[in-house]
Design a protein around this motif. Structure first.
Motif, PDB file in Angstrom:
ATOM      1  N   SER A 188       0.868  -1.265   0.072  1.00 40.71           N
ATOM      2  CA  SER A 188       0.066   0.222   0.056  1.00 40.71           C
ATOM      3  C   SER A 188       0.818   1.360   0.061  1.00 40.71           C
ATOM      4  O   SER A 188       0.205   2.528   0.126  1.00 40.71           O
ATOM      5  CB  SER A 188      -0.926  -0.109   1.164  1.00 40.71           C
ATOM      6  N   GLU A 189       1.982   1.069  -0.148  1.00 42.65           N
ATOM      7  CA  GLU A 189       3.071   2.367  -0.129  1.00 42.65           C
ATOM      8  C   GLU A 189       3.836   2.343  -1.328  1.00 42.65           C
ATOM      9  O   GLU A 189       4.568   1.244  -1.783  1.00 42.65           O
ATOM     10  CB  GLU A 189       3.603   2.179   1.460  1.00 42.65           C
ATOM     11  N   THR A 190       4.512   3.515  -1.599  1.00 38.43           N
ATOM     12  CA  THR A 190       5.638   3.750  -2.646  1.00 38.43           C
ATOM     13  C   THR A 190       6.766   3.341  -1.928  1.00 38.43           C
ATOM     14  O   THR A 190       7.321   3.834  -0.880  1.00 38.43           O
ATOM     15  CB  THR A 190       5.635   4.944  -3.225  1.00 38.43           C
ATOM     16  N   LEU A 191       7.467   2.157  -2.596  1.00 41.76           N
ATOM     17  CA  LEU A 191       8.517   1.606  -1.980  1.00 41.76           C
ATOM     18  C   LEU A 191       9.842   2.155  -2.982  1.00 41.76           C
ATOM     19  O   LEU A 191       9.906   1.715  -4.076  1.00 41.76           O
ATOM     20  CB  LEU A 191       8.717   0.047  -2.007  1.00 41.76           C
ATOM     21  N   VAL A 192      10.891   2.751  -2.545  1.00 45.77           N
ATOM     22  CA  VAL A 192      11.741   3.359  -3.113  1.00 45.77           C
ATOM     23  C   VAL A 192      12.937   2.379  -3.133  1.00 45.77           C
ATOM     24  O   VAL A 192      13.433   1.811  -1.895  1.00 45.77           O
ATOM     25  CB  VAL A 192      12.436   4.759  -2.582  1.00 45.77           C
ATOM     26  N   VAL A 193      13.552   1.754  -4.152  1.00 43.93           N
ATOM     27  CA  VAL A 193      14.184   0.657  -3.901  1.00 43.93           C
ATOM     28  C   VAL A 193      15.792   0.872  -4.751  1.00 43.93           C
ATOM     29  O   VAL A 193      15.586   1.846  -5.639  1.00 43.93           O
ATOM     30  CB  VAL A 193      13.653  -0.595  -4.932  1.00 43.93           C
ATOM     31  N   MET A 194      16.846   0.449  -4.545  1.00 39.17           N
ATOM     32  CA  MET A 194      18.044   0.557  -5.000  1.00 39.17           C
ATOM     33  C   MET A 194      18.094  -0.217  -6.585  1.00 39.17           C
ATOM     34  O   MET A 194      16.976  -1.261  -6.666  1.00 39.17           O
ATOM     35  CB  MET A 194      19.045  -0.136  -4.117  1.00 39.17           C
ATOM     36  N   GLN A 195      19.223  -0.283  -7.308  1.00 35.60           N
ATOM     37  CA  GLN A 195      19.245  -0.742  -8.436  1.00 35.60           C
ATOM     38  C   GLN A 195      19.557  -2.396  -8.265  1.00 35.60           C
ATOM     39  O   GLN A 195      19.988  -2.847  -7.223  1.00 35.60           O
ATOM     40  CB  GLN A 195      20.349  -0.233  -9.374  1.00 35.60           C
ATOM     41  N   GLU A 196      19.381  -3.090  -9.397  1.00 30.76           N
ATOM     42  CA  GLU A 196      19.720  -4.542  -9.561  1.00 30.76           C
ATOM     43  C   GLU A 196      21.289  -4.579  -9.000  1.00 30.76           C
ATOM     44  O   GLU A 196      21.984  -3.724  -9.677  1.00 30.76           O
ATOM     45  CB  GLU A 196      19.472  -5.410 -10.914  1.00 30.76           C
ATOM     46  N   GLY A 197      21.613  -5.571  -8.314  1.00 32.64           N
ATOM     47  CA  GLY A 197      23.248  -5.493  -8.234  1.00 32.64           C
ATOM     48  C   GLY A 197      23.570  -5.235  -6.656  1.00 32.64           C
ATOM     49  O   GLY A 197      24.371  -5.362  -6.127  1.00 32.64           O
ATOM     50  N   ARG A 221       7.685   2.213  -8.411  1.00 34.39           N
ATOM     51  CA  ARG A 221       7.711   3.258  -9.339  1.00 34.39           C
ATOM     52  C   ARG A 221       9.250   4.293  -9.142  1.00 34.39           C
ATOM     53  O   ARG A 221       9.333   5.000  -9.995  1.00 34.39           O
ATOM     54  CB  ARG A 221       6.383   4.274  -9.042  1.00 34.39           C
ATOM     55  N   LEU A 222       9.706   3.898  -8.191  1.00 35.89           N
ATOM     56  CA  LEU A 222      11.045   4.693  -7.981  1.00 35.89           C
ATOM     57  C   LEU A 222      12.255   3.674  -7.612  1.00 35.89           C
ATOM     58  O   LEU A 222      12.348   3.153  -6.661  1.00 35.89           O
ATOM     59  CB  LEU A 222      11.041   5.573  -6.847  1.00 35.89           C
ATOM     60  N   GLU A 223      12.967   3.319  -8.571  1.00 36.34           N
ATOM     61  CA  GLU A 223      14.328   2.735  -8.560  1.00 36.34           C
ATOM     62  C   GLU A 223      15.362   3.756  -8.970  1.00 36.34           C
ATOM     63  O   GLU A 223      15.629   4.063  -9.886  1.00 36.34           O
ATOM     64  CB  GLU A 223      14.267   1.462  -9.685  1.00 36.34           C
TER      65      GLU A 223
END
Length: 312
Positions: A188-197, A221-223
């Motif tokens: 239910s929340e926008t999760l900001v994630v780091m890139q693959e690797g 939506r934010l990588e």
């Protein structure tokens, strides 16, 4: 075997370019070409494919590269030991890589203190994601790596020297702040994630999968690349993120970020020294590894636990 020829050849393989290899070695491009041609003539085989935009090693070249790296490392180790014996202290260079989590806080402090204690040592740190650091160590382009995840690699061994924790953080006043959540609530929340690797991302993917949730099923939506990028986004209020506790310890203490927990999730991760399997370590590298283990026990305030204490 002429180690100058081997050094020129290895530099070309690593840089994929004669001109960049020459810059690295501090010589002219014709000098590098001459050394490589002499080596090919001596061995009676082509070592480099020069037909494309980048110079690539042939199959024979790859075999020679792996052996040449061992010879050059051993040569440097012998020279370092001879010099060190003469002055009573370490001398030489340390090429080391670190993933963005350890590189944000602990690694610069360790390296600066180590170099200050050994004035004749030159330190060069490269910062990449975990996958890249491990590949550079495997290819023997870096002598040591410090990473927050240990992906399986037959050419690299990992030795934990401290433990960190991956935590979920959000802006102050966020509804997740201070709570223990079910993993499904992340949807239910926008999760900001780091890139693959990135090591943190790998740990999060593994832990969520264990809890029956796939990272790609969340609102991604934010990588935004690596650690400092996701931290900045959450500080600005654009979502929540999983991040190394060591990277946000000061933010948590100041209240500019707030921690939340995921029920059943184990975010503990080893901070490990990565070394190429079978590579003879230089005296400088061995000294730094011992220094890092001893120093981490007394640093404090970084959200890290020495490996010996964590494994009791």
């Amino acid at each position: 075997m002429d180690t100058r020829q081997l050094a020129a050849f290895c530099a070309v393989v690593e840089r994929r370019s004669f001109s960049q290899a020459a810059d690295q070695l501090g010589v002219t491009q014709p000098a590098v070409s001459l050394q490589v041609r002499a080596l090919e003539k001596r061995l009676g085989t082509q070592l480099l494919d020069r037909s494309g935009r980048r110079v690539e090693p042939t199959e024979a070249g790859l075999r020679l590269y792996r052996g040449a790296q061992r010879l050059l490392t051993l040569e440097q180790q012998v020279l370092d030991e001879v010099v060190s014996e003469g002055v009573g202290d370490l001398a030489g260079s340390l090429g080391i890589g670190a993933s963005t989590g350890p590189a944000a806080v602990v690694v610069p402090q360790l390296l600066c203190e180590f170099q200050q204690a050994h004035a004749r040592v030159r330190v060069a740190l490269e910062v990449h994601d975990t996958r890249t650091v491990v590949e550079l160590v495997a290819d023997r382009r870096l002598e040591l790596g410090i990473v927050g995840a240990a992906p399986r690699h037959r050419a690299v061994r990992f030795d934990p020297f401290a433990y960190d924790e991956v935590v979920l953080v959000c802006p102050p006043g966020h509804r997740f702040g201070g709570r223990t959540l079910g993993a499904h609530e992340l949807a239910s929340e926008t999760l900001v994630v780091m890139q693959e690797g990135a090591g943190v991302r790998r740990i999060v993917e593994d832990e969520l999968r264990r809890l029956g949730l796939r990272l790609r099923d969340l609102d991604l939506r934010l990588e935004l690349g690596l650690q400092e990028s996701v931290r900045s986004a959450v500080l600005a209020g654009y979502g929540v993120t999983f991040i190394s506790r060591a990277a946000v310890e000061s933010d948590l203490a100041a209240g500019t970020l707030v921690e939340a927990r995921i029920e059943g999730m184990d975010g503990r991760r080893a901070i490990s020294l990565a070394r190429a399997t079978g590579r003879a370590q230089s005296r400088v590298a061995e000294a730094f590894a011992a220094f890092a283990r001893e120093r981490i026990a007394t640093m404090g305030g970084l959200g890290l636990v020495p490996a010996e204490r964590a494994e009791r």
